[in-house]
Design an enzyme around this catalytic site. Structure first.
Site, PDB file in Angstrom:
ATOM      1  N   ASP A 188      38.594  29.504  34.175  1.00 17.78           N
ATOM      2  CA  ASP A 188      39.185  30.430  35.140  1.00 17.78           C
ATOM      3  C   ASP A 188      38.094  31.069  36.009  1.00 17.78           C
ATOM      4  O   ASP A 188      37.019  31.414  35.504  1.00 17.78           O
ATOM      5  CB  ASP A 188      39.923  31.527  34.349  1.00 17.78           C
ATOM      6  CG  ASP A 188      40.643  32.520  35.242  1.00 17.78           C
ATOM      7  OD1 ASP A 188      41.668  32.147  35.836  1.00 17.78           O
ATOM      8  OD2 ASP A 188      40.171  33.675  35.350  1.00 17.78           O
ATOM      9  N   GLU A 225      38.133  26.205  37.953  1.00 24.94           N
ATOM     10  CA  GLU A 225      38.952  26.744  39.038  1.00 24.94           C
ATOM     11  C   GLU A 225      38.040  27.257  40.146  1.00 24.94           C
ATOM     12  O   GLU A 225      37.479  28.346  40.055  1.00 24.94           O
ATOM     13  CB  GLU A 225      39.857  27.875  38.538  1.00 24.94           C
ATOM     14  CG  GLU A 225      40.872  28.256  39.604  1.00 24.94           C
ATOM     15  CD  GLU A 225      41.132  29.745  39.713  1.00 24.94           C
ATOM     16  OE1 GLU A 225      42.071  30.119  40.424  1.00 24.94           O
ATOM     17  OE2 GLU A 225      40.388  30.552  39.109  1.00 24.94           O
TER      18      GLU A 225
HETATM   19  C1  QV4 Z   1      44.587  46.120  41.210  1.00 20.48           C
HETATM   20  C2  QV4 Z   1      44.277  46.048  42.708  1.00 20.48           C
HETATM   21  C3  QV4 Z   1      42.787  45.794  42.924  1.00 20.48           C
HETATM   22  C4  QV4 Z   1      41.996  46.901  42.242  1.00 20.48           C
HETATM   23  C5  QV4 Z   1      42.396  47.024  40.776  1.00 20.48           C
HETATM   24  C6  QV4 Z   1      41.739  48.267  40.213  1.00 20.48           C
HETATM   25  O1  QV4 Z   1      45.030  44.956  43.302  1.00 20.48           O
HETATM   26  O2  QV4 Z   1      42.477  45.761  44.304  1.00 20.48           O
HETATM   27  O3  QV4 Z   1      40.616  46.587  42.323  1.00 20.48           O
HETATM   28  O4  QV4 Z   1      43.824  47.126  40.596  1.00 20.48           O
HETATM   29  O5  QV4 Z   1      41.901  48.339  38.863  1.00 20.48           O
HETATM   30  C7  QV4 Z   1      46.341  42.065  38.216  1.00 20.48           C
HETATM   31  C8  QV4 Z   1      47.122  42.712  39.345  1.00 20.48           C
HETATM   32  C9  QV4 Z   1      46.168  43.326  40.369  1.00 20.48           C
HETATM   33  C10 QV4 Z   1      45.263  44.353  39.668  1.00 20.48           C
HETATM   34  C11 QV4 Z   1      44.517  43.628  38.567  1.00 20.48           C
HETATM   35  C12 QV4 Z   1      43.631  44.551  37.775  1.00 20.48           C
HETATM   36  O6  QV4 Z   1      47.945  41.734  39.977  1.00 20.48           O
HETATM   37  O7  QV4 Z   1      46.922  43.968  41.396  1.00 20.48           O
HETATM   38  O8  QV4 Z   1      44.298  44.843  40.613  1.00 20.48           O
HETATM   39  O9  QV4 Z   1      45.465  43.007  37.655  1.00 20.48           O
HETATM   40  O10 QV4 Z   1      44.399  45.474  37.103  1.00 20.48           O
HETATM   41  C13 QV4 Z   1      45.748  36.839  37.603  1.00 20.48           C
HETATM   42  C14 QV4 Z   1      46.677  37.364  38.687  1.00 20.48           C
HETATM   43  C15 QV4 Z   1      46.219  38.682  39.258  1.00 20.48           C
HETATM   44  C16 QV4 Z   1      45.985  39.680  38.129  1.00 20.48           C
HETATM   45  C17 QV4 Z   1      44.902  39.087  37.245  1.00 20.48           C
HETATM   46  C18 QV4 Z   1      44.526  39.964  36.080  1.00 20.48           C
HETATM   47  O11 QV4 Z   1      46.754  36.402  39.730  1.00 20.48           O
HETATM   48  O12 QV4 Z   1      47.236  39.195  40.112  1.00 20.48           O
HETATM   49  O13 QV4 Z   1      45.579  40.934  38.669  1.00 20.48           O
HETATM   50  O14 QV4 Z   1      45.411  37.851  36.683  1.00 20.48           O
HETATM   51  O15 QV4 Z   1      45.624  40.293  35.340  1.00 20.48           O
HETATM   52  C19 QV4 Z   1      41.006  34.276  43.772  1.00 20.48           C
HETATM   53  C20 QV4 Z   1      40.023  33.814  42.734  1.00 20.48           C
HETATM   54  C21 QV4 Z   1      40.685  32.965  41.682  1.00 20.48           C
HETATM   55  C22 QV4 Z   1      41.932  33.641  41.110  1.00 20.48           C
HETATM   56  C23 QV4 Z   1      42.851  33.979  42.279  1.00 20.48           C
HETATM   57  C24 QV4 Z   1      44.113  34.667  41.826  1.00 20.48           C
HETATM   58  O16 QV4 Z   1      38.974  33.095  43.324  1.00 20.48           O
HETATM   59  O17 QV4 Z   1      39.768  32.738  40.650  1.00 20.48           O
HETATM   60  O18 QV4 Z   1      42.172  34.819  43.201  1.00 20.48           O
HETATM   61  N1  QV4 Z   1      42.605  32.797  40.119  1.00 20.48           N
HETATM   62  C25 QV4 Z   1      42.400  32.981  38.664  1.00 20.48           C
HETATM   63  C26 QV4 Z   1      43.688  32.786  37.906  1.00 20.48           C
HETATM   64  C27 QV4 Z   1      44.605  33.943  38.169  1.00 20.48           C
HETATM   65  C28 QV4 Z   1      43.978  35.199  37.586  1.00 20.48           C
HETATM   66  C29 QV4 Z   1      42.529  35.271  37.741  1.00 20.48           C
HETATM   67  C30 QV4 Z   1      41.803  34.253  38.288  1.00 20.48           C
HETATM   68  C31 QV4 Z   1      41.842  36.398  37.130  1.00 20.48           C
HETATM   69  O19 QV4 Z   1      44.267  31.561  38.209  1.00 20.48           O
HETATM   70  O20 QV4 Z   1      45.886  33.731  37.628  1.00 20.48           O
HETATM   71  O21 QV4 Z   1      44.572  36.346  38.224  1.00 20.48           O
HETATM   72  O22 QV4 Z   1      41.633  36.016  35.780  1.00 20.48           O
HETATM   73  O23 QV4 Z   1      41.375  33.226  44.621  1.00 20.48           O
END
Ligand code: QV4
Length: 474
Positions: A188, A225
């Site tokens: 990831d 990824e």
């Molecule tokens: C929120 C705000 C942020 C702020 C933060 C402060 O949005 O701006 O900084 O609070 O605490 C969830 C929420 C998100 C929240 C975050 C932290 O949706 O709003 O931030 O938690 O509390 C998955 C989901 C995210 C989720 C995250 C952790 O998609 O929505 O965030 O899990 O639970 C880029 C990257 C790529 C990534 C992609 C989504 O390059 O690597 O974005 N893809 C992978 C996974 C994806 C996962 C993550 C990475 C993180 O495939 O599923 O994100 O592990 O393109």
């Protein structure tokens, strides 16, 4: 570490997103092995924070490396890996090496009962302290290497993979999973870690476990990824030597084509000519668990006819390491997987035809999809030949003398006599039906002594594909 360690002629991975380990073990035995699936990508296995409403993404916020999640505990996991390997289905784990959880008000209690204070970067169940993380900062410029790799992706506490203690913990975690018999990892957020740090980690992880049927000195399959639409500062080319890389351009372009925003005839040159990675380095998919939730060109189960056509093309064309998505139904991005009143994930249920009924979509159980997994197995090792198109959105091609496929994405019928490259005989179309008890449950096609057959796909038919292969000959 590009070898997925598939068994026999199998060559398609399915992502059983949010499934429980015991359900996956049953699925390996009852469905995946019989239908010829090669492996399963499973959701993150290590303990995560508990977020209100239980969104799927809470599993991307780890607080320890204990194998306890809503999918099951370590015993469940170990038993699943054993049972799947026993029927020749490999397990690949989605691993979070980049970060721990984001901020949490007060003390967080994880799915395994461990406590943590994410806002203080304190994760005693590992243990990690603030010294193990990069200093906090936000990613505002995605072309700034420092920000992308050392700041916090959506606020997730960013581990310092250059730190010895962190490396040791990550290597021990991966070693533990390999010892339990997994064949590899989806890494990831790989783009958010320096490739040199990842190389150190991969190089120091143990060989695959020979007790689970892997040969001596076999290395874990790694697919990373890295989202690279082109022209990015941190590019896929930094990672593709270390292992395979998710090819997001494939997903975007195939969606665009089958949505009718690009003409199918152009797919004749599908592959590296489109700017994609070399086939053996590219992990390919129509949609994944993230981009199926975004609007745009990417297709998902909500456009079934086009989705099945795109998937058929994905599995028929000789390019990439194929992964099929298996979703749960969602109306909004944050929606939890199917769960009961006590927030336990529920098991999928199946109707008489084997389709899932209770909130799980199970695209991998759609006949048009699993029969194309069978097609890909049947034609393995053959090349593409005899491309035909009508200059527009009707196309067809052969896979050696083993398979033939035709698509109609025009709003008028396809009615043509085409070269199928198959030996003479009667073949069952595996899209409209299958070969069952010596007869075709759907369309049948008669191939003459020169390989020609009359192919018809009406514009208004339920599916816009017709596929024949050697194992579906009467
Ligand atoms: C929120 C705000 C942020 C702020 C933060 C402060 O949005 O701006 O900084 O609070 O605490 C969830 C929420 C998100 C929240 C975050 C932290 O949706 O709003 O931030 O938690 O509390 C998955 C989901 C995210 C989720 C995250 C952790 O998609 O929505 O965030 O899990 O639970 C880029 C990257 C790529 C990534 C992609 C989504 O390059 O690597 O974005 N893809 C992978 C996974 C994806 C996962 C993550 C990475 C993180 O495939 O599923 O994100 O592990 O393109």
């Amino acid at each position: 570490q590009h070898n997925p360690h598939w068994w026999g002629n199998r060559n398609t991975i399915v992502h059983l997103f949010e499934w429980k380990w015991s359900d996956i073990a049953n699925e390996c035995e009852n469905f995946l092995a019989p239908q010829g699936y090669a492996g399963v990508q499973v959701s993150p296995v290590n303990e995560n924070i508990i977020s209100a409403g239980r969104p799927w993404w809470e599993r991307y916020q780890p607080i320890s490396y204990k194998l306890i999640t809503r999918s099951g505990n370590e015993l469940d996991f170990a038993s699943m890996v054993r049972r799947c390997n026993d029927v020749g289905v490999r397990i690949y784990v989605d691993v979070l090496l980049n970060h721990m959880s984001g901020d949490f008000e007060g003390t967080a209690v994880g799915t395994g009962g461990s406590v943590a204070e994410p806002s203080k970067k304190s994760f005693p169940a590992v243990p990690y302290t603030a010294a193990d993380f990069h200093p906090s900062c936000d990613i505002t410029d995605w072309n700034d290497r420092f920000q992308v790799q050392q700041c916090e992706l959506v606020g997730l506490k960013d581990l310092d993979q250059g730190n010895n203690w962190v490396r040791t913990q990550l290597i021990a975690f991966l070693d533990h999973l390999i010892q339990l018999g997994v064949a590899g990892f989806r890494v990831d957020a790989a783009k958010h870690m320096a490739a040199s740090d990842l190389k150190f980690i991969y190089d120091n992880v143990r060989d695959l476990n020979t007790d689970h049927g892997f040969p001596n000195n076999a290395r874990a399959f790694i697919f990373q990824e890295v989202i690279d639409h082109g022209h990015e500062t941190v590019s896929r080319e930094e990672y593709n030597q270390l292992g395979a890389v998710t090819e997001f351009r494939f997903s975007e372009e195939i969606g665009k084509a089958f949505r009718g925003h690009n003409t199918l005839k152009w797919l004749q040159s599908w592959g590296t000519a489109w700017g994609f990675l070399p086939s053996e380095q590219a992990l390919t998919f129509v949609d994944n668990h993230d981009n199926q939730r975004d609007s745009g060109e990417v297709l998902n189960y909500k456009s079934p006819k086009q989705y099945k056509m795109a998937t058929a093309f994905h599995l028929a064309y000789p390019y990439g390491i194929s992964r099929v998505m298996s979703s749960f139904g969602f109306d909004d991005r944050d929606q939890a997987p199917p769960q009961d009143a006590s927030e336990n994930i529920i098991s999928p249920q199946f109707d008489v035809e084997g389709a899932c009924t209770n909130g799980w979509i199970c695209e991998h159980r759609w006949r048009q999809i699993y029969n194309m997994v069978g097609f890909k197995n049947a034609v393995r090792g053959t090349g593409l030949s005899n491309w035909w198109d009508n200059g527009d959105n009707q196309v067809a091609f052969c896979r050696g003398s083993k398979g033939f496929i035709a698509f109609n994405n025009n709003n008028y019928d396809l009615n043509e006599t085409l070269q199928t490259c198959l030996p003479a005989g009667t073949y069952c179309d595996v899209i409209s039906g299958a070969k069952l008890n010596g007869a075709c449950a759907g369309k049948s096609v008669t191939v003459d002594g020169n390989g020609y057959a009359h192919i018809s796909i009406g514009a208004n038919e339920f599916d816009g594909v017709l596929a024949l292969h050697a194992d579906a000959k009467l």
